[in-house]
Motif scaffolding. Structure first.
Motif, mmCIF file in Angstrom:
data_model
loop_
_atom_site.group_PDB
_atom_site.id
_atom_site.type_symbol
_atom_site.label_atom_id
_atom_site.label_comp_id
_atom_site.label_asym_id
_atom_site.label_seq_id
_atom_site.Cartn_x
_atom_site.Cartn_y
_atom_site.Cartn_z
ATOM 1 N N PHE A 114 37.868 46.367 49.057
ATOM 2 C CA PHE A 114 38.751 45.363 48.486
ATOM 3 C C PHE A 114 38.975 45.685 47.014
ATOM 4 O O PHE A 114 38.181 46.385 46.380
ATOM 5 N N VAL A 115 40.085 45.188 46.463
ATOM 6 C CA VAL A 115 40.460 45.482 45.091
ATOM 7 C C VAL A 115 39.690 44.575 44.128
ATOM 8 O O VAL A 115 39.698 43.347 44.271
ATOM 9 N N ILE A 116 39.029 45.178 43.151
ATOM 10 C CA ILE A 116 38.346 44.430 42.091
ATOM 11 C C ILE A 116 39.260 44.269 40.885
ATOM 12 O O ILE A 116 39.265 43.227 40.231
ATOM 13 N N ASN A 134 24.521 37.806 41.290
ATOM 14 C CA ASN A 134 25.820 38.437 41.525
ATOM 15 C C ASN A 134 25.854 39.842 40.925
ATOM 16 O O ASN A 134 24.961 40.227 40.160
ATOM 17 N N PHE A 135 26.905 40.581 41.259
ATOM 18 C CA PHE A 135 27.132 41.897 40.686
ATOM 19 C C PHE A 135 28.069 41.770 39.486
ATOM 20 O O PHE A 135 29.008 40.971 39.499
ATOM 21 N N LEU A 136 27.798 42.569 38.457
ATOM 22 C CA LEU A 136 28.689 42.659 37.306
ATOM 23 C C LEU A 136 29.253 44.076 37.278
ATOM 24 O O LEU A 136 28.508 45.050 37.219
ATOM 25 N N VAL A 137 30.587 44.171 37.337
ATOM 26 C CA VAL A 137 31.279 45.450 37.369
ATOM 27 C C VAL A 137 32.015 45.628 36.047
ATOM 28 O O VAL A 137 32.672 44.703 35.560
ATOM 29 N N ALA A 138 31.927 46.820 35.459
ATOM 30 C CA ALA A 138 32.631 47.125 34.213
ATOM 31 C C ALA A 138 33.399 48.424 34.389
ATOM 32 O O ALA A 138 32.993 49.303 35.164
ATOM 33 N N TRP A 139 34.512 48.556 33.655
ATOM 34 C CA TRP A 139 35.340 49.749 33.787
ATOM 35 C C TRP A 139 36.211 49.918 32.551
ATOM 36 O O TRP A 139 36.291 49.044 31.694
ATOM 37 N N THR A 151 42.579 52.551 25.458
ATOM 38 C CA THR A 151 41.587 52.274 26.489
ATOM 39 C C THR A 151 40.584 51.232 25.996
ATOM 40 O O THR A 151 40.042 51.333 24.893
ATOM 41 N N ASP A 152 40.305 50.212 26.826
ATOM 42 C CA ASP A 152 39.366 49.139 26.509
ATOM 43 C C ASP A 152 38.385 48.964 27.662
ATOM 44 O O ASP A 152 38.541 49.560 28.732
ATOM 45 N N VAL A 153 37.380 48.118 27.440
ATOM 46 C CA VAL A 153 36.375 47.851 28.463
ATOM 47 C C VAL A 153 36.562 46.427 28.983
ATOM 48 O O VAL A 153 36.601 45.468 28.202
ATOM 49 N N TYR A 154 36.682 46.306 30.298
ATOM 50 C CA TYR A 154 36.804 45.022 30.968
ATOM 51 C C TYR A 154 35.708 44.893 32.027
ATOM 52 O O TYR A 154 35.063 45.884 32.396
ATOM 53 N N ALA A 155 35.511 43.673 32.509
ATOM 54 C CA ALA A 155 34.476 43.436 33.516
ATOM 55 C C ALA A 155 34.882 42.284 34.415
ATOM 56 O O ALA A 155 35.791 41.496 34.097
ATOM 57 N N ARG A 156 34.176 42.175 35.546
ATOM 58 C CA ARG A 156 34.410 41.080 36.485
ATOM 59 C C ARG A 156 33.156 40.881 37.318
ATOM 60 O O ARG A 156 32.469 41.855 37.666
ATOM 61 N N ARG A 157 32.844 39.648 37.640
ATOM 62 C CA ARG A 157 31.691 39.341 38.478
ATOM 63 C C ARG A 157 32.120 39.260 39.945
ATOM 64 O O ARG A 157 33.182 38.739 40.259
ATOM 65 N N VAL A 158 31.258 39.802 40.809
ATOM 66 C CA VAL A 158 31.521 39.812 42.250
ATOM 67 C C VAL A 158 30.280 39.291 42.961
ATOM 68 O O VAL A 158 29.160 39.726 42.674
ATOM 69 N N PRO A 160 27.593 38.650 46.175
ATOM 70 C CA PRO A 160 27.072 39.599 47.170
ATOM 71 C C PRO A 160 27.937 39.740 48.413
ATOM 72 O O PRO A 160 27.848 40.752 49.112
ATOM 73 N N VAL A 161 28.775 38.736 48.701
ATOM 74 C CA VAL A 161 29.633 38.835 49.882
ATOM 75 C C VAL A 161 31.061 39.249 49.518
ATOM 76 O O VAL A 161 31.949 39.234 50.368
ATOM 77 N N GLY A 162 31.294 39.621 48.252
ATOM 78 C CA GLY A 162 32.583 40.164 47.867
ATOM 79 C C GLY A 162 33.568 39.177 47.304
ATOM 80 O O GLY A 162 34.758 39.509 47.193
ATOM 81 N N VAL A 163 33.135 37.987 46.920
ATOM 82 C CA VAL A 163 34.037 37.013 46.307
ATOM 83 C C VAL A 163 34.189 37.343 44.827
ATOM 84 O O VAL A 163 33.184 37.518 44.117
ATOM 85 N N LEU A 164 35.427 37.420 44.344
ATOM 86 C CA LEU A 164 35.693 37.649 42.920
ATOM 87 C C LEU A 164 35.483 36.334 42.187
ATOM 88 O O LEU A 164 36.238 35.373 42.384
ATOM 89 N N LEU A 165 34.466 36.260 41.342
ATOM 90 C CA LEU A 165 34.062 34.998 40.725
ATOM 91 C C LEU A 165 34.864 34.660 39.471
ATOM 92 O O LEU A 165 34.816 33.518 39.012
ATOM 93 N N ASP A 166 35.566 35.620 38.913
ATOM 94 C CA ASP A 166 36.414 35.375 37.753
ATOM 95 C C ASP A 166 37.869 35.477 38.201
ATOM 96 O O ASP A 166 38.257 36.430 38.886
#
Length: 275
Positions: A114-116, A134-139, A151-158, A160-166
Motif C-alpha cells: 500500500f502507498v505510504i 506503531n511504526f514510524l516511517v521517514a523518507w 530535498t527535505d525529510v518527511y515522516a508518517r506513522r503506520v 501494525p495493521v497498515g492504517v495511516l495514522l496521520d
C-alpha cells in the motif's frame, strides 16, 4: 552471495552461515529481529524483485533461497519488526515518486503493498522503526536529482495493521538546502530521526557523493509531534562543522542511549580526499 555472521556481546565472531548461493544480487540487505526469528529482505536482478528469508537465532535458514518473493520491482528497502511481525518499506521502479509499505507475517509471507507517501525524491532511501505501538516511517521528499537542494525529510506513522495514522505526512525538516539519508530509532518515550543536513553549505555542488553536510536530528512523540523546533528552521544539531563530507548514517538505541554513525571524508572541494 548473502552470508551472515553471529557476533557475541563482546564482539567476538560466534558463527558464519551461508544464506544464499552465489547468484545475481544487488543493493544492500535489510534485516530485523521480531523476538523469535530474523527476517532478511534482499533483491536480485530486476526481474526477481525483493525477497524475504527468515533465519532462526541458531542460524538455521528457515526459508531456503530464493525465499518468498514480493514487490517484483521493489528497490531501496528498509524493515523493522513490531507486534511479532515485520513492516517493509520500499520504492517501486514502476511507480516513481511513491513509497510503499508491506506487512510481513511471522511466517515470512508478505501481504499486499500500500502507498505510504507520494512526492518522494527519486533517490530516496526510506527508514522505519517500531515505537512499541506503531511504526514510524521517514523518507526524503522532493524533486530529488532534478533539484537536490529542495530535498527535505518527511515522516508518517503506520499502525501494525497498515492504517495511516496521520492524515498527511508531516515535515521533520524543511530547512534550506538538502536534508537527506534519514535514519529512525525509538526509545521508551519518543523516536529520533537523524539525517544529513546541508543548511550550512549553500552553493556547494551536489555532484559529490557524499557531499558536504552536518548531522542533525529531531525527536518525534508517539502522537507524531516533531520536537526540537520548527521544521523550517530547527532541529537538534548533533555534529556540525565536520569540515568534511558526511553521509551513509546509521542509528540505533541500546536501551539507554542512541548511537549515530556516519562516513566522513572527501574534504570540501576535493572529491578525491580520504574517507
Amino acid at each position: 552471495q548473502w552470508v551472515g555472521q553471529f557476533i557475541a556481546a563482546d564482539g567476538q565472531l560466534q558463527d558464519s552461515i551461508e544464506i544464499s548461493p552465489p547468484t545475481d544480487l544487488w543493493g544492500p540487505p535489510a534485516l530485523a529481529w521480531n523476538g523469535a526469528n530474523y527476517l532478511l529482505v534482499t533483491g536480485g536482478a530486476d526481474a526477481f524483485g525483493m525477497r524475504t528469508q527468515r533465519i532462526s537465532p541458531t542460524g538455521v535458514v528457515l526459508d531456503p533461497y530464493p525465499g518468498n518473493d514480493f514487490a517484483p520491482d521493489g528497490i531501496n528497502r528498509a524493515i523493522a519488526a513490531g507486534d511479532g511481525k515485520w513492516r517493509a518499506v520500499y520504492r517501486r521502479t514502476s511507480v516513481p515518486g511513491s513509497l510503499f509499505g508491506t506487512l510481513i507475517s511471522a511466517s515470512g509471507v508478505a501481504g499486499a503493498g500500500f502507498v505510504i507517501a507520494t512526492g518522494v525524491a527519486d533517490f530516496a532511501q526510506p527508514a522505519v522503526a517500531f515505537d512499541g505501538t506503531n511504526f514510524l516511517v521517514a523518507w526524503e521528499s522532493g524533486v530529488g536529482s532534478a533539484a537536490p537542494a529542495a530535498t527535505d525529510v518527511y515522516a508518517r506513522r503506520v499502525s501494525p495493521v497498515g492504517v495511516l495514522l496521520d492524515a498527511v505526512p508531516f515535515a521533520v525538516s524543511t530547512a534550506p538546502e538538502a536534508q537527506w539519508w534519514p535514519q529512525v530509532a525509538c526509545d521508551a518515550s519518543n523516536c529520533l530521526i537523524a539525517w544529513v543536513d546541508r543548511r550550512a553549505y549553500p552553493g556547494q555542488p551536489y555532484n559529490v557523493d557524499p557531499g558536504p553536510g552536518d548531522m542533525y536530528g529531531a525527536f518525534v512523540t508517539r502522537d507524531g509531534m516533531v520536537l526540537n523546533g520548527d521544521p523550517a528552521t530547527g532541529g537538534l544539531a548533533i555534529a556540525t562543522g565536520i569540515s568534511a563530507n558526511a553521509g551513509y548514517p546509521g542509528l540505533a538505541f541500546n536501551g539507554a542511549e542512541y548511537v549515530l554513525a556516519w562516513s566522513r571524508g572527501a574534504f570540501l572541494n576535493n572529491p578525491g580526499g580520504p574517507t
